[in-house]
Design an enzyme around this catalytic site. Structure first.
Site, PDB file in Angstrom:
ATOM      1  N   LYS A  13       0.828  -1.221   0.000  1.00 22.99           N
ATOM      2  CA  LYS A  13       0.000   0.000   0.000  1.00 22.99           C
ATOM      3  C   LYS A  13       0.856   1.262   0.000  1.00 22.99           C
ATOM      4  O   LYS A  13       0.613   2.166  -0.772  1.00 22.99           O
ATOM      5  CB  LYS A  13      -0.906   0.051   1.235  1.00 22.99           C
ATOM      6  N   ARG A  88      -9.662   2.142   8.818  1.00 21.44           N
ATOM      7  CA  ARG A  88      -9.218   0.777   9.070  1.00 21.44           C
ATOM      8  C   ARG A  88     -10.249  -0.022   9.837  1.00 21.44           C
ATOM      9  O   ARG A  88      -9.998  -1.168  10.184  1.00 21.44           O
ATOM     10  CB  ARG A  88      -7.929   0.834   9.879  1.00 21.44           C
ATOM     11  N   ARG A 127      11.092  -6.593   4.598  1.00 21.67           N
ATOM     12  CA  ARG A 127      10.970  -5.161   4.286  1.00 21.67           C
ATOM     13  C   ARG A 127      11.948  -4.318   5.111  1.00 21.67           C
ATOM     14  O   ARG A 127      12.132  -4.535   6.304  1.00 21.67           O
ATOM     15  CB  ARG A 127       9.529  -4.734   4.590  1.00 21.67           C
ATOM     16  N   ARG A 161      10.919  -2.154  10.623  1.00 22.32           N
ATOM     17  CA  ARG A 161       9.936  -1.601  11.541  1.00 22.32           C
ATOM     18  C   ARG A 161       9.691  -2.576  12.682  1.00 22.32           C
ATOM     19  O   ARG A 161       9.635  -3.778  12.471  1.00 22.32           O
ATOM     20  CB  ARG A 161       8.620  -1.352  10.793  1.00 22.32           C
ATOM     21  N   ARG A 172      -1.285  -8.497  13.078  1.00 20.18           N
ATOM     22  CA  ARG A 172      -1.814  -7.428  12.216  1.00 20.18           C
ATOM     23  C   ARG A 172      -2.729  -8.005  11.150  1.00 20.18           C
ATOM     24  O   ARG A 172      -3.733  -7.390  10.780  1.00 20.18           O
ATOM     25  CB  ARG A 172      -0.660  -6.649  11.566  1.00 20.18           C
TER      26      ARG A 172
END
Ligand code: AMP
Length: 216
Positions: A13, A88, A127, A161, A172
């Site tokens: 995203k 969300r 990531r 992160r 998540r």
């Protein structure tokens, strides 16, 4: 244009939002980035958000909705915006509907990025994000930086992160299914949703997204 980008963590995203916002000349509004900026500046809002983010949970609506609204009220967002990571849950979607109604604005499209779950975990675990600019995103396997740990674009330090650790990613994802997915039906009723596959090269996904938006 006013666009909402939806998709599970790891759908890309943030990456897509940066490209799309640039192509469409509208600001990219990411509530995750706004929280991270508050955390690095040590604001009270950041301190509050941090405990939820670390746990892979949603930051409470009373904090999130106010922050998102203030950002949408800034002058650069008057002509449109691309929302990434907001709304969300249903309460946030309803709050956004009211905000848009009250300010005489309308959403043009909700772009739903689809990606299989095993791919999500692989993408997130590898990531790496630039500390100087969170739109500079790399992946240890899929798009490695030329030099380990260093951003190709600006030389900033790359880091993982806190909430990208596997255990938190699974949490998540569970939150995404239970809280966020229902907003897709909320927007389907309004005839706004286009679903595209988020698999493949970044540029191909952007092209798919742009084609979907042009059809709307
Ligand atoms: P993101 O960068 O969009 O993946 O967001 C990272 C984390 O920030 C999420 O896992 C949540 O803890 C928090 N967050 C971001 N946007 C929202 C939102 N709209 N509502 C609640 N929490 C959010």
């Amino acid at each position: 244009m006013r666009i909402v980008l939806v998709g599970p963590p790891g759908a890309g995203k943030g990456t897509q939002a940066s490209f799309l916002a640039e192509n469409l000349s509208i600001p990219h509004i990411s509530t995750g980035d706004l929280f991270r900026a508050n955390i690095s500046q040590g604001t009270p809002l950041g301190q509050k958000a941090q405990e939820y983010m670390r746990a892979g949970q949603l930051v409470p609506d009373e904090v999130t909705i106010g922050m998102a609204k203030s950002r949408m009220e800034e002058p650069d967002a008057a002509g449109g915006f691309l929302l990434d990571g907001f709304p969300r849950n249903i309460a946030q979607a309803v709050a956004l509907d009211s905000f848009l109604d009250e300010t005489g604005q309308k959403l043009d499209a909700v772009l739903d990025l689809e990606v299989p779950e095993d791919e999500v975990v692989k993408r997130i675990a590898g990531r790496r994000i630039c500390r100087s600019d969170s739109s500079h995103v790399f992946h240890v396997e899929y798009s490695p930086p030329k030099k380990d740990g260093v951003c190709d674009v600006c030389g900033g330090e790359l880091y993982q992160r806190d909430d990208d650790r596997e255990e938190t990613v699974r949490k998540r994802l569970a939150v995404y299914h239970s809280e966020t997915e229902p907003i897709i039906d909320h927007y389907k009723v309004q005839g706004l949703v286009t679903t595209i596959s988020a698999l493949g090269e970044v540029g191909d996904v952007t092209a798919r997204a742009m084609a979907a938006l042009r059809r709307d």
